[in-house]
Motif scaffolding. Structure first.
Motif, mmCIF file in Angstrom:
data_model
loop_
_atom_site.group_PDB
_atom_site.id
_atom_site.type_symbol
_atom_site.label_atom_id
_atom_site.label_comp_id
_atom_site.label_asym_id
_atom_site.label_seq_id
_atom_site.Cartn_x
_atom_site.Cartn_y
_atom_site.Cartn_z
ATOM 1 N N THR A 192 0.760 -1.146 0.044
ATOM 2 C CA THR A 192 -0.064 0.042 0.122
ATOM 3 C C THR A 192 0.826 1.150 0.020
ATOM 4 O O THR A 192 1.982 1.234 0.756
ATOM 5 N N LYS A 193 0.437 2.174 -0.708
ATOM 6 C CA LYS A 193 1.509 3.372 -0.861
ATOM 7 C C LYS A 193 1.017 4.652 -0.756
ATOM 8 O O LYS A 193 -0.653 4.732 -0.980
ATOM 9 N N PHE A 194 1.376 5.594 -0.061
ATOM 10 C CA PHE A 194 0.933 7.016 0.315
ATOM 11 C C PHE A 194 1.754 8.091 -0.295
ATOM 12 O O PHE A 194 2.931 7.941 0.046
ATOM 13 N N LEU A 195 1.199 8.687 -0.871
ATOM 14 C CA LEU A 195 1.877 9.943 -1.831
ATOM 15 C C LEU A 195 1.993 11.129 -0.754
ATOM 16 O O LEU A 195 0.712 11.428 -0.243
ATOM 17 N N VAL A 196 2.967 11.663 -0.352
ATOM 18 C CA VAL A 196 3.275 12.745 0.447
ATOM 19 C C VAL A 196 3.912 14.052 -0.167
ATOM 20 O O VAL A 196 5.058 13.770 -0.837
ATOM 21 N N ASP A 197 3.284 15.128 0.015
ATOM 22 C CA ASP A 197 3.858 16.238 -0.543
ATOM 23 C C ASP A 197 4.905 16.862 -0.026
ATOM 24 O O ASP A 197 5.202 16.434 1.322
ATOM 25 N N ILE A 257 1.821 5.702 -10.840
ATOM 26 C CA ILE A 257 1.905 6.818 -9.913
ATOM 27 C C ILE A 257 2.799 8.004 -10.623
ATOM 28 O O ILE A 257 2.784 9.035 -9.749
ATOM 29 N N ALA A 258 3.732 7.698 -11.502
ATOM 30 C CA ALA A 258 4.651 8.752 -11.844
ATOM 31 C C ALA A 258 4.073 10.118 -12.589
ATOM 32 O O ALA A 258 4.639 11.003 -11.768
ATOM 33 N N ALA A 259 2.844 10.187 -12.861
ATOM 34 C CA ALA A 259 2.325 11.472 -13.188
ATOM 35 C C ALA A 259 1.828 12.239 -12.065
ATOM 36 O O ALA A 259 2.097 13.316 -11.709
ATOM 37 N N ASP A 260 1.432 11.419 -11.005
ATOM 38 C CA ASP A 260 1.230 12.154 -9.620
ATOM 39 C C ASP A 260 2.403 12.713 -9.073
ATOM 40 O O ASP A 260 2.292 13.814 -8.455
ATOM 41 N N ILE A 261 3.430 11.945 -9.070
ATOM 42 C CA ILE A 261 4.665 12.318 -8.440
ATOM 43 C C ILE A 261 5.083 13.760 -9.326
ATOM 44 O O ILE A 261 5.522 14.877 -8.675
ATOM 45 N N GLU A 262 5.298 13.443 -10.448
ATOM 46 C CA GLU A 262 5.716 14.795 -11.296
ATOM 47 C C GLU A 262 4.855 15.962 -11.007
ATOM 48 O O GLU A 262 5.392 16.975 -11.066
#
Length: 160
Positions: free
Chosen positions: A127-132, A150-155
């Motif tokens: 499970t992954k959580f993207l943090v700003d 997830i790459a586009a969300d990271i970019e």
């Protein structure tokens, strides 16, 4: 207000690390396991890290043995496996629980910020959580979400 950067965790080599050290970076926090059907995601996670690290991105891996006993080894074994099998160079931490009374405080907080299919619980490994960069949880991804997806969300969160 609490952010991801308010927590600390023990690294895979036993050092207490303040997550504030990652303030200003985009982070993908992942609960991992070495003997899981999703274990091959280590490779694409490392690719994301390689691609975006110089722009301020980091993957933070947290081994967990709560799902099917798929992370039975000690930290040294986990570190050796990750590096030898997948070339993992991103920060890895000591094993944690992500659910239940013994859940690591970071994961209790992450789950409270972004609920998943099981509400406040984590369903499985990877499970992954993207943090700003400010330490806020932007998005949560299930185990079946490929790191490449997830790459586009990271970019979108990284400086251009």
């Amino acid at each position: 207000m609490t952010t991801a950067w308010d927590f600390s965790a023990t690294t895979i080599d036993g050092i207490d690390r303040q997550l504030a050290d990652y303030r200003g970076k985009v982070a993908l926090v992942v609960n991992t396991a070495s003997q899981c059907g999703f274990t091959p995601q280590y490779g694409p996670l490392q690719e994301l890290y390689d691609t975006y690290a110089d722009r301020g991105f980091v993957v933070l891996g947290f081994p967990c043995d709560q799902f099917g006993h798929q992370e039975p080894g000690a930290e040294e074994e986990i570190a050796t496996f990750c590096e030898s099998q997948f070339g993992v160079q991103f920060p890895m931490f000591a094993k944690v629980d992500v659910n239940g009374d013994g859940a690591h405080p970071l994961f209790r907080w992450l789950k409270g910020e972004k609920k998943g299919i099981l509400g406040g619980a984590i369903k499985w490994n990877f499970t992954k959580f993207l943090v700003d960069p400010q330490g806020n949880v932007v998005k949560r991804y299930g185990s079946t979400t490929s790191p490449q997806d997830i790459a586009a969300d990271i970019e979108a969160l990284l400086p251009s």
